[in-house]
Design a protein around this motif. Sequence first.
Motif, PDB file in Angstrom:
ATOM      1  N   PHE A 188      21.981 157.836  -9.375  1.00  0.00           N
ATOM      2  CA  PHE A 188      22.164 157.586  -8.009  1.00  0.00           C
ATOM      3  C   PHE A 188      20.982 157.199  -7.080  1.00  0.00           C
ATOM      4  N   ILE A 189      21.112 156.081  -6.877  1.00  0.00           N
ATOM      5  CA  ILE A 189      20.041 155.292  -6.185  1.00  0.00           C
ATOM      6  C   ILE A 189      19.769 155.990  -4.759  1.00  0.00           C
ATOM      7  N   ALA A 190      18.938 156.403  -4.459  1.00  0.00           N
ATOM      8  CA  ALA A 190      18.441 157.218  -3.113  1.00  0.00           C
ATOM      9  C   ALA A 190      17.718 156.278  -2.076  1.00  0.00           C
ATOM     10  N   GLY A 191      16.919 155.004  -2.879  1.00  0.00           N
ATOM     11  CA  GLY A 191      16.202 154.267  -1.944  1.00  0.00           C
ATOM     12  C   GLY A 191      15.250 153.567  -2.761  1.00  0.00           C
ATOM     13  N   PHE A 192      14.456 152.764  -2.219  1.00  0.00           N
ATOM     14  CA  PHE A 192      13.366 152.011  -2.801  1.00  0.00           C
ATOM     15  C   PHE A 192      12.030 152.388  -2.464  1.00  0.00           C
ATOM     16  N   GLY A 193      11.003 152.440  -3.294  1.00  0.00           N
ATOM     17  CA  GLY A 193       9.567 152.418  -2.767  1.00  0.00           C
ATOM     18  C   GLY A 193       9.027 150.974  -2.557  1.00  0.00           C
ATOM     19  N   LEU A 194       8.305 150.613  -1.624  1.00  0.00           N
ATOM     20  CA  LEU A 194       7.879 149.239  -1.189  1.00  0.00           C
ATOM     21  C   LEU A 194       6.394 149.450  -0.660  1.00  0.00           C
ATOM     22  N   TYR A 195       5.863 148.186  -0.994  1.00  0.00           N
ATOM     23  CA  TYR A 195       4.393 148.152  -0.854  1.00  0.00           C
ATOM     24  C   TYR A 195       4.213 148.134   0.740  1.00  0.00           C
ATOM     25  N   GLY A 196       3.269 148.308   1.549  1.00  0.00           N
ATOM     26  CA  GLY A 196       2.759 148.064   2.902  1.00  0.00           C
ATOM     27  C   GLY A 196       1.515 147.076   3.007  1.00  0.00           C
ATOM     28  N   SER A 197       1.082 146.952   4.040  1.00  0.00           N
ATOM     29  CA  SER A 197       0.002 146.177   4.532  1.00  0.00           C
ATOM     30  C   SER A 197      -1.176 146.212   3.788  1.00  0.00           C
ATOM     31  N   SER A 198      -1.966 145.241   3.560  1.00  0.00           N
ATOM     32  CA  SER A 198      -3.196 145.425   2.845  1.00  0.00           C
ATOM     33  C   SER A 198      -4.209 145.123   3.918  1.00  0.00           C
ATOM     34  N   CYS A 199      -4.039 145.167   5.050  1.00  0.00           N
ATOM     35  CA  CYS A 199      -5.060 144.793   6.269  1.00  0.00           C
ATOM     36  C   CYS A 199      -4.925 145.978   7.431  1.00  0.00           C
ATOM     37  N   GLY A 200      -5.007 147.253   6.810  1.00  0.00           N
ATOM     38  CA  GLY A 200      -5.094 148.321   7.681  1.00  0.00           C
ATOM     39  C   GLY A 200      -3.601 148.779   8.018  1.00  0.00           C
ATOM     40  N   SER A 201      -3.211 149.717   8.649  1.00  0.00           N
ATOM     41  CA  SER A 201      -2.077 150.212   9.186  1.00  0.00           C
ATOM     42  C   SER A 201      -1.055 149.408   9.871  1.00  0.00           C
ATOM     43  N   ALA A 202       0.094 149.379   9.480  1.00  0.00           N
ATOM     44  CA  ALA A 202       1.226 148.439  10.003  1.00  0.00           C
ATOM     45  C   ALA A 202       2.613 149.124   9.853  1.00  0.00           C
ATOM     46  N   GLU A 203       3.537 148.646  10.930  1.00  0.00           N
ATOM     47  CA  GLU A 203       4.906 149.124  10.741  1.00  0.00           C
ATOM     48  C   GLU A 203       5.755 147.935  10.304  1.00  0.00           C
ATOM     49  N   TYR A 204       6.562 148.197   9.394  1.00  0.00           N
ATOM     50  CA  TYR A 204       7.610 147.081   8.862  1.00  0.00           C
ATOM     51  C   TYR A 204       8.772 147.650   9.214  1.00  0.00           C
ATOM     52  N   SER A 205       9.747 146.435   9.295  1.00  0.00           N
ATOM     53  CA  SER A 205      11.215 146.647   9.429  1.00  0.00           C
ATOM     54  C   SER A 205      11.686 146.146   7.954  1.00  0.00           C
ATOM     55  N   ALA A 206      12.569 147.016   7.271  1.00  0.00           N
ATOM     56  CA  ALA A 206      12.993 146.815   6.178  1.00  0.00           C
ATOM     57  C   ALA A 206      14.631 146.869   6.010  1.00  0.00           C
ATOM     58  N   LYS A 207      15.176 145.683   5.529  1.00  0.00           N
ATOM     59  CA  LYS A 207      16.641 145.992   5.530  1.00  0.00           C
ATOM     60  C   LYS A 207      16.778 145.703   3.664  1.00  0.00           C
ATOM     61  N   ILE A 208      17.227 146.719   3.260  1.00  0.00           N
ATOM     62  CA  ILE A 208      17.544 147.126   1.883  1.00  0.00           C
ATOM     63  C   ILE A 208      18.827 147.106   1.359  1.00  0.00           C
ATOM     64  N   GLU A 209      19.162 146.292   0.191  1.00  0.00           N
ATOM     65  CA  GLU A 209      20.622 146.334  -0.016  1.00  0.00           C
ATOM     66  C   GLU A 209      20.563 146.536  -1.835  1.00  0.00           C
ATOM     67  N   LEU A 210      21.839 146.861  -2.143  1.00  0.00           N
ATOM     68  CA  LEU A 210      22.070 147.164  -3.272  1.00  0.00           C
ATOM     69  C   LEU A 210      23.613 146.350  -3.897  1.00  0.00           C
ATOM     70  N   LYS A 211      23.630 145.416  -4.835  1.00  0.00           N
ATOM     71  CA  LYS A 211      24.652 144.750  -5.239  1.00  0.00           C
ATOM     72  C   LYS A 211      24.993 145.049  -6.671  1.00  0.00           C
ATOM     73  N   ARG A 212      26.164 144.843  -7.037  1.00  0.00           N
ATOM     74  CA  ARG A 212      26.902 144.726  -8.331  1.00  0.00           C
ATOM     75  C   ARG A 212      27.746 143.500  -8.473  1.00  0.00           C
ATOM     76  N   GLN A 213      27.395 142.467  -9.096  1.00  0.00           N
ATOM     77  CA  GLN A 213      28.138 141.260  -9.220  1.00  0.00           C
ATOM     78  C   GLN A 213      28.653 140.810  -7.903  1.00  0.00           C
ATOM     79  N   GLY A 214      27.542 140.595  -6.915  1.00  0.00           N
ATOM     80  CA  GLY A 214      27.810 139.974  -5.627  1.00  0.00           C
ATOM     81  C   GLY A 214      28.312 141.005  -4.593  1.00  0.00           C
ATOM     82  N   VAL A 215      29.019 142.188  -5.122  1.00  0.00           N
ATOM     83  CA  VAL A 215      29.574 143.222  -3.905  1.00  0.00           C
ATOM     84  C   VAL A 215      28.454 144.136  -3.547  1.00  0.00           C
TER      85      VAL A 215
END
Length: 524
Positions: free
Chosen positions: A408-435
């Motif tokens: 059961f996929i609960a989420g993703f781990g993502l990398y962040g900024s390499s130039c100091g602290s920063a905030e990101y907006s992330a739209k994550i998505e999980l699909k199977r055969q386009g659905v």
Amino acid sequence: ILMVDEKGKNMKCLTFFLMLPETVKNRSKKNSKKVNSSSSSSSSKLPPVCYEIITLKTKKKKKMAADIFPRKKPSNSNTTAVQQYHQQNLNNNNTIPAPNWQGLYPTIRERNAVMFNNDLMADVHFVVGPPGGTQRLPGHKYVLAVGSSVFHAMFYGELAEDKDEIRIPDVEPAAFLAMLKYIYCDEIDLAADTVLATLYAAKKYIVPHLARACVNFLETSLSAKNACVLLSQSCLFEEPDLTQRCWEVIDAQAELALKSEGFCDIDFQTLESILRRETLNAKEIVVFEAALNWAEVECQRQELTATIENKRKVLGKALYLIRIPTMALDDFANGAAQSGILTLNETNDIFLWYTAAKKPELQFVSKPRKGLVPQRCHRFQSCAYRSNQWRYRGRCDSIQFAVDKRVFIAGFGLYGSSCGSAEYSAKIELKRQGVILGQNLSKYFSDGSSNTFPVWFEYPVQIEPDTFYTASVILDGNELSYFGQEGMTEVQCGKVTVQFQCSSDSTNGTGVQGGQIPELIFYA
């Protein structure tokens, strides 16, 4: 006389001349006149009629009907007749079979299948279903006894009863027909709306292979929507493997399972076992609201008015299995405290539990549930950053993956900024055969380190084995970030093996060897 072999091929053609009695008599008269010749006595005798019985043998080993006649579609001349018999099986219209119907089917299995739901040669009938919904079905004792030890005991055992009609009120007609189809035709025909009833019939009449097929069907169709109902049924049918699969889904997708309509259909014993569950991965306010919904439906089943008093009555001691003291204070104040299900003393004591140094004794369980510990599958062996990448301009980073066990996929781990602290907006998505199976839009804060930062779906997404899924993310924030290197195509994470491959949805450079989405966060 035309003599043929086993395969119907011509072997020898013999011609015999048959003397009629009158012809024999005339020849006897002619021969009697030749009495002067010494040799006439021997010639006067009729030539004997000679015959020989010839048995044709072939050197090849005999074959069974299935070997001689491989299964093919019926020829055009027989198609209509075959379809008529199949329709007769389904409708039980008791039509008189055409002459030599046996010739339409080359194997014993196919000829035996013609008898399914057919009154032809039936020596027993079953009246199946509850009163008002019965269906009369024909049967053949020998076939049924071969397919089920229960039927064997019923028809040929020491206590066998010679009844022409047997009533079975506790089995649904559709389920009984599904079982008969397996016994007669060696075919398993299961449907989502009848599989539980078919499993009950297979268990009752001890048809283990059909029961196993029902369990496999249920496991493959298992989801948060039906997990609670199947848990209740699996305990009833004593299917431990199915029970374990149900618990896996309920634990990981607890909030979806508790909010499903099927949760209100479970029995009281199953309700108690769910409320006791230590690994339930849900907020306690969701557990509380689900229990109240169940109580309301239970009042209807018991023909009680759904008042606060009756809800509490049907819940009984199960109410104290809800860990109300572990709720967030806001959830308790705005939810449980105002529900009316708690007494005034219970409400006061729980408020004191939150605020007082000396906490009162409570009947409710006050220890938080352990829940589930998420696992992380990291697919890169190192990470780096450079002045010219990794950049985000509304483009998609994507990767495909497959697992060898249900997770059961609960989420993703993502990398962040390499130039100091920063905030990101992330739209994550999980699909199977386009659905799209799951998606979420959220924000996360990176501290400038090369660590990964979790981004969660609203609910964990169920992932089936041996199927590739597409994980995607569109990031908006600081353009320069860390990125993964030395990617692996296969990663062993605990008991789960994860395979990765490139995705055509990736338009920002992420692939197997490098890029974003370094981690999959899942429950297993």
